[in-house]
Each structure stands twice: as C-alpha cells, then as structure tokens.
Design a protein around this motif. Structure first.
Motif, mmCIF file in Angstrom:
data_model
loop_
_atom_site.group_PDB
_atom_site.id
_atom_site.type_symbol
_atom_site.label_atom_id
_atom_site.label_comp_id
_atom_site.label_asym_id
_atom_site.label_seq_id
_atom_site.Cartn_x
_atom_site.Cartn_y
_atom_site.Cartn_z
ATOM 1 N N ALA A 1 -88.787 66.316 97.693
ATOM 2 C CA ALA A 1 -90.008 67.030 97.306
ATOM 3 C C ALA A 1 -89.668 68.434 96.797
ATOM 4 C CB ALA A 1 -90.964 67.105 98.493
ATOM 5 N N VAL A 2 -88.746 69.093 97.472
ATOM 6 C CA VAL A 2 -88.320 70.427 97.044
ATOM 7 C C VAL A 2 -87.632 70.336 95.678
ATOM 8 C CG1 VAL A 2 -86.696 72.301 97.532
ATOM 9 C CG2 VAL A 2 -88.116 71.371 99.345
ATOM 10 N N GLY A 3 -86.797 69.313 95.527
ATOM 11 C CA GLY A 3 -86.100 69.127 94.253
ATOM 12 C C GLY A 3 -87.082 69.020 93.094
ATOM 13 N N ARG A 4 -88.144 68.204 93.301
ATOM 14 C CA ARG A 4 -89.141 68.050 92.234
ATOM 15 C C ARG A 4 -89.812 69.380 91.922
ATOM 16 N NH1 ARG A 4 -92.166 62.750 94.570
ATOM 17 N NH2 ARG A 4 -90.304 61.434 94.574
ATOM 18 N N ALA A 5 -90.153 70.135 92.976
ATOM 19 C CA ALA A 5 -90.843 71.418 92.776
ATOM 20 C C ALA A 5 -89.952 72.400 92.018
ATOM 21 C CB ALA A 5 -91.258 71.993 94.129
ATOM 22 N N LEU A 6 -88.655 72.408 92.355
ATOM 23 C CA LEU A 6 -87.737 73.334 91.688
ATOM 24 C C LEU A 6 -87.511 72.913 90.237
ATOM 25 C CD1 LEU A 6 -85.091 73.715 94.535
ATOM 26 C CD2 LEU A 6 -86.586 75.540 93.706
ATOM 27 N N GLU A 7 -87.269 71.620 90.035
ATOM 28 C CA GLU A 7 -86.982 71.107 88.693
ATOM 29 C C GLU A 7 -88.128 71.390 87.724
ATOM 30 O OE1 GLU A 7 -85.783 67.059 89.283
ATOM 31 O OE2 GLU A 7 -84.110 67.271 87.878
ATOM 32 N N LYS A 8 -89.333 71.147 88.227
ATOM 33 C CA LYS A 8 -90.540 71.351 87.419
ATOM 34 C C LYS A 8 -90.626 72.778 86.908
ATOM 35 C CE LYS A 8 -95.494 70.734 88.230
ATOM 36 N NZ LYS A 8 -96.448 70.490 89.327
ATOM 37 N N ARG A 9 -90.132 73.720 87.721
ATOM 38 C CA ARG A 9 -90.228 75.130 87.367
ATOM 39 C C ARG A 9 -88.914 75.679 86.801
ATOM 40 N NH1 ARG A 9 -93.134 73.598 91.481
ATOM 41 N NH2 ARG A 9 -95.288 74.276 91.637
ATOM 42 N N GLY A 10 -87.919 74.808 86.643
ATOM 43 C CA GLY A 10 -86.638 75.255 86.093
ATOM 44 C C GLY A 10 -85.888 76.202 87.007
ATOM 45 N N LEU A 11 -86.080 76.040 88.319
ATOM 46 C CA LEU A 11 -85.423 76.938 89.273
ATOM 47 C C LEU A 11 -84.204 76.265 89.907
ATOM 48 C CD1 LEU A 11 -88.649 78.244 91.071
ATOM 49 C CD2 LEU A 11 -87.331 79.405 89.274
ATOM 50 N N SER A 12 -83.292 77.079 90.421
ATOM 51 C CA SER A 12 -82.122 76.531 91.099
ATOM 52 C C SER A 12 -82.026 77.107 92.501
ATOM 53 C CB SER A 12 -80.857 76.853 90.296
ATOM 54 O OG SER A 12 -80.681 78.252 90.225
ATOM 55 N N LEU A 13 -81.233 76.430 93.341
ATOM 56 C CA LEU A 13 -81.163 76.780 94.759
ATOM 57 C C LEU A 13 -79.712 76.870 95.222
ATOM 58 C CD1 LEU A 13 -83.027 77.055 97.356
ATOM 59 C CD2 LEU A 13 -82.557 74.637 97.769
ATOM 60 N N ALA A 14 -79.441 77.843 96.080
ATOM 61 C CA ALA A 14 -78.143 77.917 96.761
ATOM 62 C C ALA A 14 -78.427 78.166 98.239
ATOM 63 C CB ALA A 14 -77.290 79.037 96.179
ATOM 64 N N ALA A 15 -77.427 77.957 99.091
ATOM 65 C CA ALA A 15 -77.686 78.067 100.530
ATOM 66 C C ALA A 15 -76.498 78.648 101.270
ATOM 67 C CB ALA A 15 -78.018 76.688 101.107
ATOM 68 N N ALA A 16 -76.813 79.394 102.327
ATOM 69 C CA ALA A 16 -75.789 79.873 103.260
ATOM 70 C C ALA A 16 -76.201 79.391 104.640
ATOM 71 C CB ALA A 16 -75.702 81.393 103.222
ATOM 72 N N GLU A 17 -75.397 78.505 105.223
ATOM 73 C CA GLU A 17 -75.771 77.880 106.496
ATOM 74 C C GLU A 17 -74.852 78.298 107.619
ATOM 75 O OE1 GLU A 17 -76.677 73.621 106.419
ATOM 76 O OE2 GLU A 17 -76.119 73.616 104.316
ATOM 77 N N SER A 18 -75.455 78.544 108.768
ATOM 78 C CA SER A 18 -74.616 78.737 109.942
ATOM 79 C C SER A 18 -74.836 77.585 110.930
ATOM 80 C CB SER A 18 -74.897 80.101 110.580
ATOM 81 O OG SER A 18 -74.012 80.291 111.654
ATOM 82 N N CYS A 19 -75.876 77.616 111.751
ATOM 83 C CA CYS A 19 -76.000 76.599 112.811
ATOM 84 C C CYS A 19 -76.211 75.184 112.279
ATOM 85 C CB CYS A 19 -77.107 76.954 113.790
ATOM 86 S SG CYS A 19 -78.766 76.814 113.101
ATOM 87 N N THR A 20 -76.743 75.044 111.077
ATOM 88 C CA THR A 20 -76.943 73.699 110.538
ATOM 89 C C THR A 20 -75.644 73.131 109.959
ATOM 90 O OG1 THR A 20 -77.824 74.809 108.587
ATOM 91 C CG2 THR A 20 -79.421 73.810 110.079
ATOM 92 N N GLY A 21 -74.655 73.975 109.743
ATOM 93 C CA GLY A 21 -73.305 73.522 109.447
ATOM 94 C C GLY A 21 -73.146 72.594 108.256
ATOM 95 N N GLY A 22 -73.992 72.693 107.246
ATOM 96 C CA GLY A 22 -73.858 71.837 106.071
ATOM 97 C C GLY A 22 -74.963 70.803 105.971
ATOM 98 N N LEU A 23 -75.805 70.715 107.008
ATOM 99 C CA LEU A 23 -76.874 69.709 107.012
ATOM 100 C C LEU A 23 -77.846 69.903 105.853
ATOM 101 C CD1 LEU A 23 -78.481 67.377 108.299
ATOM 102 C CD2 LEU A 23 -79.555 69.052 109.809
ATOM 103 N N LEU A 24 -78.207 71.155 105.585
ATOM 104 C CA LEU A 24 -79.142 71.429 104.488
ATOM 105 C C LEU A 24 -78.544 70.958 103.159
ATOM 106 C CD1 LEU A 24 -81.876 73.171 103.914
ATOM 107 C CD2 LEU A 24 -80.254 74.804 102.980
ATOM 108 N N ALA A 25 -77.298 71.336 102.908
ATOM 109 C CA ALA A 25 -76.630 70.930 101.653
ATOM 110 C C ALA A 25 -76.491 69.412 101.604
ATOM 111 C CB ALA A 25 -75.257 71.593 101.554
#
Lengths: 421, 421
Positions: free
Chosen positions: B268-292
């Motif tokens: 769902a987030v991917g669709r919202a970002l794509e529609k608006r031509g936006l990109s995403l990056a992430a810095a994770e600590s406790c999730t350890g890569g889960l978000l990515a």
C-alpha cells in the motif's frame, strides 16, 4: 465409527478466517506441542468456521473417538463467537449465566473506568456442568466439560491467553485426570541440515531405518524448505530412537546445523561466531534486508552482528559501499565481481571479522540473457580472503530470497567449523 | 451422523509434521482459496498424521458429510507416504499397478540418466477405479475417486505441484461434475486497517451489521495482528455485502490501507509513493532489517525503495549515519533525538524523498528505568521536516518488531495522503 483405545487428543481450531481466508492456525500448533510435552499425542487437528452447526458437528464426531479435545477460539464477546452455543448444541446442555464470571467481568470494566456492555456479558454464559478456567490476561474464561468420558476444554483464541491457560490449567487437569500416565508416549528426535536436497538426505540415511513395507520401529519424516531439510525420527522406544539419531547425525556430518526443531540457521551461525569471538556484517542486494532481519530475530544477536547495508539499487552500491561504477557496467550488478567487491567493502567499513554479500535475481522480473531468475552470487570475506560462490536457486521470489540468505549463513557456519572448533 | 444438503468441501492435509511439529499447513489454505474462487465453500479443514489408520478414519468420516474432499500429501515415494493405502482401506478398494504411470516414471528417470528405484515405483500404485491426474512438475500423480456420490481428489503435498494440479485438473473436473452451479455462493469483501485496535474498529462499525442474536444477513470477522486489523464481511447476498462494505469503509476512513486480503501495508505504501513519484530510504535499529525486508518482498519495489542501513549497534549509527556520539550518550540510542538524527541522516545520504528511522527496545532484554520493552521512536523525514513519534507496543520481540515496522510504513502512507491525492 471405529473406536481407538489409546489416549489421544484432537484439537479443534474455530475461525472462519482459518478455513476460508488463508490464515494459518498457530494455536493448534501450540496446543499440539504442549500436549506432546506431557506425552500426549494429538492425532488430529480440525479447523472449522465460526458456525454453530459446524462446530457442533465437529465436537460430536471427535468426542466419539478421542478422550481429550482441546478447542480454541469462539469464546469472545463479539457476534462471531459461538463456541459456547455449539458445545451446548452438540451435547444437549443448557447455557446459564455464571454470577462469578459476570462479577469479574464487571470488576475488570470498572478498573478500566468503563461500563460493561451487554455484549461482553455473553462471556459469562457457561454450559451447565462446566468448570470455569480463569483467564489471567484477557476477558473470556475457558471452560472444561466432561462428556461420556471425554475431557473437553474450550479455550480462548487469542494466542497468548490460550497458551497461558493451557500451561496454568489444562495440563495440570490432564495430569490429575490420569490421562497422562496411560498414554503411549511417542519419542522423537529432530535435526536440521543445510546444503543438501531432501533426496540426498534420504539416500544417505534410509538404510538405517529399515525397508519399506517392513514393520518399522522408527518413523522417518523429512521436511524440505529452501536450503533447510528437517529430519524427524519418531517411535515408541527411546533407546532405538537415540541409537538411530546418533547414526543419522554421523552420516549427515557437517551438514547438520541443529539438533532440535526450533533452532534456525541464523541462531546456529550466531552460536558458531560467538564461540569464536567473531563478528559479522552484511551487504544485501536481492534479499533486501532478509539476512539482517533473520539474524536480528535472534535475541542477543547484537553481540556478534553489528550492521548491514541494503543496497537495493546500483547507486546505493556505489555511494554506500564505494563499488566502482565501471565494475557494475562491465559485469552487471549480479556478478561474482560485484559480490566480491560488496563483501570486501562491507568488511572494510564495518571492521567486522567476517562480512557477507548477496547479489542475485529473485524475480519475477530482472532476468537477462545468461542471467536467469534464481541466479545468485554469495560472497564471504574474512581475514584469509574473499570467496564468491555461484548458485542457481529454484522457486518463486520468496524461495529464492530464502535460499540466498540461508545458504549465505550456512557458508559462514562452515567457514567457522573449518577455522577450527 | 447428520447430513448436509448444500455442496461443501472438506480439505484433509496429511503430514505428521503438521500435527505434531508446529509446521503450518499452507496447502489447505491454498485449496480453500481456489475452491472459493469457484464458489465452493470449504467447511472443514482436517490435519492428520502420516498414519494409514488415521487417514482412513478421516476419509470415512468426511465422506459421509461432504460432496467434495480434497486430500493433500502422502503420495510421494518415501516410506512415510501412505495416503494411497489409506484410501483403499477406507473405501475397500484394491491397489493396482498402473502401467501408464509406471512408464512415465521410468521415462522421467531415463531423462535424468538414472535407474528408477523400486521405491519410486510405489507412485504407480493406483486404487481400483481411480482416475490418474498428471503431475506437470513432479513425479507423484494425483488421483480422483468417486465414492457414493462424493468426489475425492488425492493430490501431492509439494505446494507448487499441488497448486498446479488444482488449477489444471481439479477445478475443471468440479465444473464438469456440476458441483459448482448448485453451491450456495458465499460472497465476501475484506479491508485492512492500520492505526486502530480491534475493539476500536468493532465499536466504529458494529451497528452497521445488526444486533447480536438477530438473524444477520452479514457475518463479520475481525482479525487482529500487530498494527493491522482485517475486517471481513461475508454473506449470501452480493448487494447487501457491497452496501455494508461501502459504509464500513466510510466509517474507517483513512485508516483503511487495503481492500483485499493479500495487500500488505508495504505494498500500500509502495502504491502511494509510486503514484506521487516519491522514493524511500530507511535507517533501522531494533527492527534489524525487517522494514527493508518487508518492502523488498514487493516485486518492483526497486522503483521507489533505494537503500537501508541496519545500524544495530551504536558504533554503526555513528560511523554509517554520522550520529553524534554525544547525542547517544546524552539521550540513549532509543530516544526521540537519535531517531530524528537517524531519519535526517538517512534522507541526506540517500537523497530519497522520504527517509524513516526506527529505534526501540524489542526485548527480551535491553529495558532500563524509564525505557521499558516495547518502547519505540519512529522518525519520518521529508522536505517539510522531521517528525518523531513515541510508541509503547505490547507483545513479544516479534510482535514489537512488526508493530514498529508496520506503524512506520503506515505513517509514510498517511503523510502521502496528507501531501495530496
């Protein structure tokens, strides 16, 4: 219907979503394990929708064959919760309001500063003759019934409430009923293997277990998942199982990474690294964080895992890891050369003892001539040098990502073993 | 036993590991979905061990109540595969060698340059009167039997072989048998919500569905998982379901992120970002890569997701993201200040439109006075600025990590919605 004489249990999970919508029933799995811990075998798991008639039919059927029935779900306050009513229908019982349960529900609401809704009061309805089992962490109490010699436990569907109630009440009551002692205990041992296929494992060990058609004292189960084969030996005689287990373990040698069902390759690698005082870092491309996520699932992994880069696009490989753009142009991002450079950069920047890299094509798109879906280059850099291996993994996107991450972790484990015990 | 008149199916999954060892039965889920696609409701899922007697008992029982039975598993060549024998026992049939199947098994072995083992030949044994269903991607053929008006399909347990056989053979045969037309079609609509609890969702919509105890035209199922509530409406009348669905969607508003069961918050987030031509990056600590990992599960996510840092230790936060050591000393790694600095650094280094950060305590250890397990700070940095929210998530390590990752993704989705449609 035929009767069985041994004490076996049936587990019924209630939930329309478990039948129709692709939700996995985790409660049944937990119940089976807890029963097994007391030597009681679950011989059947049944999953039925939130439908009074279906639940009642299921209860009637299994009651004739089993001495223990554990039902999970359908005890809550909402309108789709009908397990209480179904039990009454199946065994011709009346549903009556229990003052004690009602008072404790009211008390709970008062403590939260709320009025109890009429709907919540449904949870105080108890089949005639049932014993109430307190719910330590939620509202819906459990219920215990005895019908023609069968002990029936109705437990809430919320997993941690259900598990607490099993541990605190159900297992003890089964002990008291003497249903533990009479049961034919089944003994099992398991081990897990990486780097071999299911057929390779079977060919290496099958002669240890007797011939097909023969009456066997040992049942073998082989479970395949990407880069992980689980071997389970089961039987009635502990000595025979222990003996066979030792021989199977010898035959499979260093491919064995765990001797129980719960240890994943990530935990096995963690133990191997910790024992040697080594640390790990990772640079991931097609696995997109899966390797790091698997590692950090392990509590305490921060003592050996420090950091990872998810360089999903070429620009990130260049800017974060300093990969030469020319290298990517010449060989492609999915190449031995780029995997090697990624592992080396990850080791240099992180200062970790070992750094790994994964670059591959997980699909469904991204294939090109000579670079099919499933192709992956896995790099391992340590103080001795950097080794890259080429793999062609079969399966869908998820399988290829799992193959890549687990095979990488297994390579780290094997390098640790080679570096000395 | 009571009879049912409507056409319903039962699904039997065979596998000791599914009963005793905590493996989830995914085949039953796939079969239920495929049957539902033809308007056939599975009313029961049964899971039984690799035991001839148990499988036979299960087949006998469900044959009396159901017109369609789909069995998965136990058709392979190994010694734990006994579904063929069990079907013969249940329905008093003889097992006979099928020349056609035997020849094609031999042919397959020849093509691989191998001798066929005597064990593999077991797969050519066919119950008298059964129809053989070819296996397009494996060795064990499927089998179709008709017993007193019940259509029984025995399918292999390997998930992709089973699914192909369902699609290529079973569904068509059910159509031919006319079992589709006569069935009471059940219509369902689902939507998924983030940022609300199960009780909040129910309170907001329950009056739309009628009162408890009333005969209801619409069944409601609510499924809770960390930061994600699934709402399923089900009934016989398409118009009523469609009407209720619209009203439920209105009531839940922007909390709704998907209108089907399969879309996760990451898609769902991917669709919202794509529609608006936006990109995403992430810095994770406790999730350890889960978000990515969640993001890169989505095929094509490389068009909006570029990179992530897993800075699991403080040193990595300092060296990779340039977090001031003094900031960590002053506030701790799990703090609004560090989460803010992580998100800002991730955005600056990556050049992505939006960067997110997660710093929290997933447990089981790591709590300190004022910083309990479940505490998480989630940061979102975009061109407008950086916002950090504080959360206290309940559950175990896995639940807290899921809550953290999904809540972060939901915040990105809501920011996209606020930035304009």
């Amino acid at each position: 219907m035929r009767q069985r004489d041994a004490v076996h249990a049936a587990i019924i999970a209630v939930g329309t979503e478990l039948v129709l919508d692709g939700r996995s029933d985790t409660n049944g799995v937990t119940v089976a394990r807890l029963l097994a811990s007391r030597g009681i075998d679950a011989r059947m798991r049944l999953i039925v929708p939130d439908d009074e008639e279906e639940i009642a039919l299921a209860l009637e059927d299994v009651q004739r064959r089993f001495q223990i029935i554990i039902v999970t779900g359908g005890l809550g306050p909402t309108i789709d919760d009908v397990t209480r009513e179904a039990a009454c229908k199946a065994f011709d019982l009346d549903l009556q309001e229990d003052r004690g349960v009602l008072d404790s529900l009211k008390e709970r609401c008062r403590a939260l500063g709320r009025e109890m809704s009429s709907q919540s009061a449904r949870q105080a309805m108890v089949p005639h003759g049932a014993t109430v089992l307190p719910n330590a962490s939620g509202t819906a109490p459990g219920l215990q019934l005895t019908v023609a010699g069968t002990s029936i436990f109705l437990l809430p569907g919320v997993p941690h409430e259900m598990e607490l109630m099993m541990r605190d009440h159900v297992l003890n009551r089964l002990d008291v009923l003497g249903l533990r002692a009479g049961s034919p205990r089944s003994v099992s041992r398991a081990l897990k293997v990486s780097g071999m296929t299911e057929v390779e494992v079977q060919e290496r060990i099958l002669d240890l277990l007797g011939q097909p058609g023969e009456a066997r004292a040992i049942d073998l189960t082989l479970l395949a998942s990407p880069a992980e084969i689980t071997v389970i030996l089961r039987g009635a005689r502990e000595d025979l199982i222990a003996h066979a287990f030792e021989r199977v373990r010898e035959r499979l040698g260093r491919a064995v990474f765990a001797e129980d069902l719960d240890t994943g390759i990530e935990a096995a690698v963690g133990r191997a690294l910790e024992k040697r005082g080594l640390s790990l870092a990772a640079a991931e491309s097609c696995t997109g964080g899966l390797l790091a996520e698997m590692i950090t699932r392990v509590p305490g992994s921060s003592s050996w895992f420090t950091q990872a880069w998810v360089t999903y696009c070429n620009e990130a490989k260049i800017s974060l890891l300093g990969i030469e753009p020319a290298l990517i142009v010449r060989h492609g991002a999915v190449s031995a050369e780029v995997a090697e450079a990624m592992a080396e950069a990850a080791r240099r920047i992180s200062g970790a003892s070992i750094a790994v890299s994964i670059s591959g094509i997980a699909g469904p798109s991204g294939a090109s001539p000579g670079k099919p879906i499933g192709l992956a280059y896995l790099g391992v850099a340590d103080r001795v040098g950097t080794r890259v291996t080429r793999h062609l993994f079969a399966g869908d996107r998820e399988a290829i990502r799992l193959f890549s991450a687990r095979t990488t972790l297994n390579r780290v484990r094997l390098e640790c073993l080679e570096a000395g015990e």
